[in-house]
Write an enzyme that holds these catalytic residues in place. Structure first.
Site, PDB file in Angstrom:
ATOM      1  N   ASN A  11       0.871  -1.185   0.000  1.00  0.00           N
ATOM      2  CA  ASN A  11       0.000   0.000   0.000  1.00  0.00           C
ATOM      3  C   ASN A  11       0.902   1.227   0.000  1.00  0.00           C
ATOM      4  O   ASN A  11       1.523   1.537   1.017  1.00  0.00           O
ATOM      5  CB  ASN A  11      -0.884  -0.033   1.260  1.00  0.00           C
ATOM      6  CG  ASN A  11      -1.676   1.254   1.445  1.00  0.00           C
ATOM      7  OD1 ASN A  11      -1.790   2.068   0.515  1.00  0.00           O
ATOM      8  ND2 ASN A  11      -2.235   1.444   2.629  1.00  0.00           N
ATOM      9  N   TRP A  12       0.939   1.898  -1.137  1.00  0.00           N
ATOM     10  CA  TRP A  12       1.866   3.036  -1.268  1.00  0.00           C
ATOM     11  C   TRP A  12       1.311   4.315  -0.653  1.00  0.00           C
ATOM     12  O   TRP A  12       2.006   5.318  -0.579  1.00  0.00           O
ATOM     13  CB  TRP A  12       2.223   3.254  -2.744  1.00  0.00           C
ATOM     14  CG  TRP A  12       3.281   2.307  -3.237  1.00  0.00           C
ATOM     15  CD1 TRP A  12       3.618   1.091  -2.715  1.00  0.00           C
ATOM     16  CD2 TRP A  12       4.179   2.526  -4.346  1.00  0.00           C
ATOM     17  NE1 TRP A  12       4.652   0.534  -3.425  1.00  0.00           N
ATOM     18  CE2 TRP A  12       5.012   1.378  -4.436  1.00  0.00           C
ATOM     19  CE3 TRP A  12       4.339   3.542  -5.279  1.00  0.00           C
ATOM     20  CZ2 TRP A  12       6.002   1.260  -5.422  1.00  0.00           C
ATOM     21  CZ3 TRP A  12       5.329   3.420  -6.262  1.00  0.00           C
ATOM     22  CH2 TRP A  12       6.144   2.294  -6.314  1.00  0.00           C
ATOM     23  N   LYS A  13       0.038   4.296  -0.244  1.00  0.00           N
ATOM     24  CA  LYS A  13      -0.580   5.497   0.356  1.00  0.00           C
ATOM     25  C   LYS A  13      -0.332   6.716  -0.556  1.00  0.00           C
ATOM     26  O   LYS A  13      -0.351   6.570  -1.767  1.00  0.00           O
ATOM     27  CB  LYS A  13      -0.052   5.705   1.770  1.00  0.00           C
ATOM     28  CG  LYS A  13      -0.122   4.440   2.621  1.00  0.00           C
ATOM     29  CD  LYS A  13       0.180   4.680   4.051  1.00  0.00           C
ATOM     30  CE  LYS A  13       0.221   3.350   4.788  1.00  0.00           C
ATOM     31  NZ  LYS A  13       0.323   3.500   6.219  1.00  0.00           N
ATOM     32  N   HIS A  94      -9.343   1.116   5.214  1.00  0.00           N
ATOM     33  CA  HIS A  94      -8.046   1.318   5.887  1.00  0.00           C
ATOM     34  C   HIS A  94      -8.256   2.258   7.068  1.00  0.00           C
ATOM     35  O   HIS A  94      -9.039   3.209   7.002  1.00  0.00           O
ATOM     36  CB  HIS A  94      -7.031   1.895   4.899  1.00  0.00           C
ATOM     37  CG  HIS A  94      -5.634   1.861   5.428  1.00  0.00           C
ATOM     38  ND1 HIS A  94      -5.168   2.761   6.364  1.00  0.00           N
ATOM     39  CD2 HIS A  94      -4.609   1.001   5.181  1.00  0.00           C
ATOM     40  CE1 HIS A  94      -3.907   2.472   6.651  1.00  0.00           C
ATOM     41  NE2 HIS A  94      -3.549   1.404   5.952  1.00  0.00           N
ATOM     42  N   GLU A  96      -6.579   4.600   8.186  1.00  0.00           N
ATOM     43  CA  GLU A  96      -6.311   6.025   7.931  1.00  0.00           C
ATOM     44  C   GLU A  96      -7.537   6.690   7.311  1.00  0.00           C
ATOM     45  O   GLU A  96      -7.819   7.861   7.578  1.00  0.00           O
ATOM     46  CB  GLU A  96      -5.059   6.169   7.049  1.00  0.00           C
ATOM     47  CG  GLU A  96      -3.801   5.857   7.850  1.00  0.00           C
ATOM     48  CD  GLU A  96      -2.605   5.411   7.033  1.00  0.00           C
ATOM     49  OE1 GLU A  96      -2.621   5.525   5.794  1.00  0.00           O
ATOM     50  OE2 GLU A  96      -1.642   4.930   7.668  1.00  0.00           O
ATOM     51  N   GLU A 164      -5.162  -5.087  10.783  1.00  0.00           N
ATOM     52  CA  GLU A 164      -4.118  -4.072  10.929  1.00  0.00           C
ATOM     53  C   GLU A 164      -4.331  -3.302  12.230  1.00  0.00           C
ATOM     54  O   GLU A 164      -5.125  -2.337  12.262  1.00  0.00           O
ATOM     55  CB  GLU A 164      -4.175  -3.085   9.762  1.00  0.00           C
ATOM     56  CG  GLU A 164      -3.907  -3.694   8.409  1.00  0.00           C
ATOM     57  CD  GLU A 164      -3.324  -2.664   7.453  1.00  0.00           C
ATOM     58  OE1 GLU A 164      -2.216  -2.873   6.999  1.00  0.00           O
ATOM     59  OE2 GLU A 164      -3.978  -1.646   7.204  1.00  0.00           O
ATOM     60  N   GLY A 170       3.056   1.847  10.741  1.00  0.00           N
ATOM     61  CA  GLY A 170       4.088   2.871  10.608  1.00  0.00           C
ATOM     62  C   GLY A 170       4.850   3.176  11.881  1.00  0.00           C
ATOM     63  O   GLY A 170       5.558   4.180  11.951  1.00  0.00           O
ATOM     64  N   SER A 209       3.733  -2.549  10.209  1.00  0.00           N
ATOM     65  CA  SER A 209       5.183  -2.613  10.428  1.00  0.00           C
ATOM     66  C   SER A 209       5.807  -3.943  10.016  1.00  0.00           C
ATOM     67  O   SER A 209       6.768  -4.403  10.637  1.00  0.00           O
ATOM     68  CB  SER A 209       5.516  -2.277  11.889  1.00  0.00           C
ATOM     69  OG  SER A 209       5.178  -0.928  12.175  1.00  0.00           O
ATOM     70  N   GLY A 230       2.954  -1.290   4.205  1.00  0.00           N
ATOM     71  CA  GLY A 230       3.032   0.116   3.842  1.00  0.00           C
ATOM     72  C   GLY A 230       4.454   0.514   3.503  1.00  0.00           C
ATOM     73  O   GLY A 230       4.942   0.269   2.397  1.00  0.00           O
ATOM     74  N   GLY A 231       5.165   1.084   4.463  1.00  0.00           N
ATOM     75  CA  GLY A 231       6.487   1.659   4.218  1.00  0.00           C
ATOM     76  C   GLY A 231       7.455   0.742   3.495  1.00  0.00           C
ATOM     77  O   GLY A 231       8.165   1.176   2.575  1.00  0.00           O
TER      78      GLY A 231
HETATM   79  C1  PEP Z   1      -0.583   0.070   6.225  1.00  0.00           C
HETATM   80  O1  PEP Z   1      -0.745   1.262   6.324  1.00  0.00           O
HETATM   81  O2  PEP Z   1      -1.449  -0.630   5.691  1.00  0.00           O
HETATM   82  C2  PEP Z   1       0.635  -0.505   6.786  1.00  0.00           C
HETATM   83  C3  PEP Z   1       0.622  -1.761   7.086  1.00  0.00           C
HETATM   84  O3  PEP Z   1       1.710   0.348   6.966  1.00  0.00           O
HETATM   85  P1  PEP Z   1       3.163  -0.039   7.531  1.00  0.00           P
HETATM   86  O4  PEP Z   1       3.581  -1.326   6.895  1.00  0.00           O
HETATM   87  O5  PEP Z   1       4.044   1.104   7.111  1.00  0.00           O
HETATM   88  O6  PEP Z   1       3.024  -0.167   9.008  1.00  0.00           O
END
Ligand code: PEP
Length: 248
Positions: A11-13, A94, A96, A164, A170, A209, A230-231
């Site tokens: 997920n590149w957000k 999600h 966010e 999640e 993050g 994470s 994500g990251g």
């Molecule tokens: C996400 O936002 O879906 C996520 C899992 O982010 P991260 O891997 O950066 O925690």
């Protein structure tokens, strides 16, 4: 427990530009033809069309879609629009978006239903806040969230779920393996209560994470059917080891 093909999704957000097509190509070259794992990338909507053309075996998804098919919804995209751009699935719910846009469980269920109507896949996200985890009620809260967010036509051929924990996204913090296992078992029970035997085929991803150092351990936890990343999905060198860590 049925062994499901692992699903690793980035997920590149709100990150990425057309210059990053090279990252997708590196991921597609290294993992696009791996038949032991399904790989997806959800770039920002502006990049879906370009990414879909270079995706190889990588599935390209959106990060959200509107529940309605058209109308006065400035700034939004319908399921048909993201499909026309080349997406084959979308994330919905999600945390966010639930926090920033105030999306409710009913909104999320309607968005998932819209994806089904457009013959697209969905990854439906659920997860608890830190206060909810600390209250000791995380399992009850997250299973209720899933039950209320599940669309009527939920079935394993188009729907996946992502657990999640909001406090793990993050932050570099990850729940202990036993807590992930307990949550996934409870989510599985929620799915089979609602969908019967069909619920056993829905992949339940873990997200929060995940990185190259912890992916193998997380992906080996019972009933973890993949990862939403994500990251660490923003670069091929950090995403590919996660794909490679998926059990075959
Ligand atoms: C996400 O936002 O879906 C996520 C899992 O982010 P991260 O891997 O950066 O925690």
């Amino acid at each position: 427990m049925r062994q499901l093909k692992p699903y690793i999704v980035g997920n590149w957000k709100m990150n990425g530009s057309s210059a990053d097509l090279a990252i997708l190509k590196a991921i597609a070259d290294a993992a696009g033809s791996d038949t032991g794992v399904d790989v997806g990338i959800c770039p920002p909507a502006t990049l879906i069309a370009a990414f879909a053309q270079s995706a190889g075996g990588v599935h390209i998804g959106a990060q959200d879609c509107h529940a309605k098919t058209s109308g006065a919804h400035t700034g939004c995209l319908s399921a048909a629009m993201i499909k026309e751009a080349g997406a084959t699935f979308s994330i919905v719910g999600h945390s966010e978006r639930r926090a920033d846009q105030g999306e409710t469980d009913a909104d999320v269920a309607a968005k998932a239903e819209a994806l089904h109507d457009a013959v697209l896949g969905a990854i439906l996200c659920v997860g608890e806040t830190l206060d909810e985890r600390d209250s000791g009620n995380a399992i009850a809260i997250v299973t209720a969230q899933l039950a209320a967010s599940l669309p009527q036509s939920a079935s394993a051929d188009w729907l996946s779920v992502a657990y999640e924990p909001v406090w793990a996204i993050g932050t570099g913090r990850v729940p202990v393996a036993d807590d992930i296992a307990a949550m996934h078992a409870a989510l599985r029970a929620t799915l089979t209560d609602r969908m019967g035997a069909e619920g056993a085929g829905v992949r339940i991803l873990y997200g929060g994470s995940v990185n190259s150092g912890n992916a193998a351990e997380i992906l080996a936890i019972p009933d973890v059917g993949g990862a939403l990343v994500g990251g660490a999905s923003l670069k091929a060198e950090t995403f590919l080891p996660i794909i490679q860590a998926a059990p075959r």
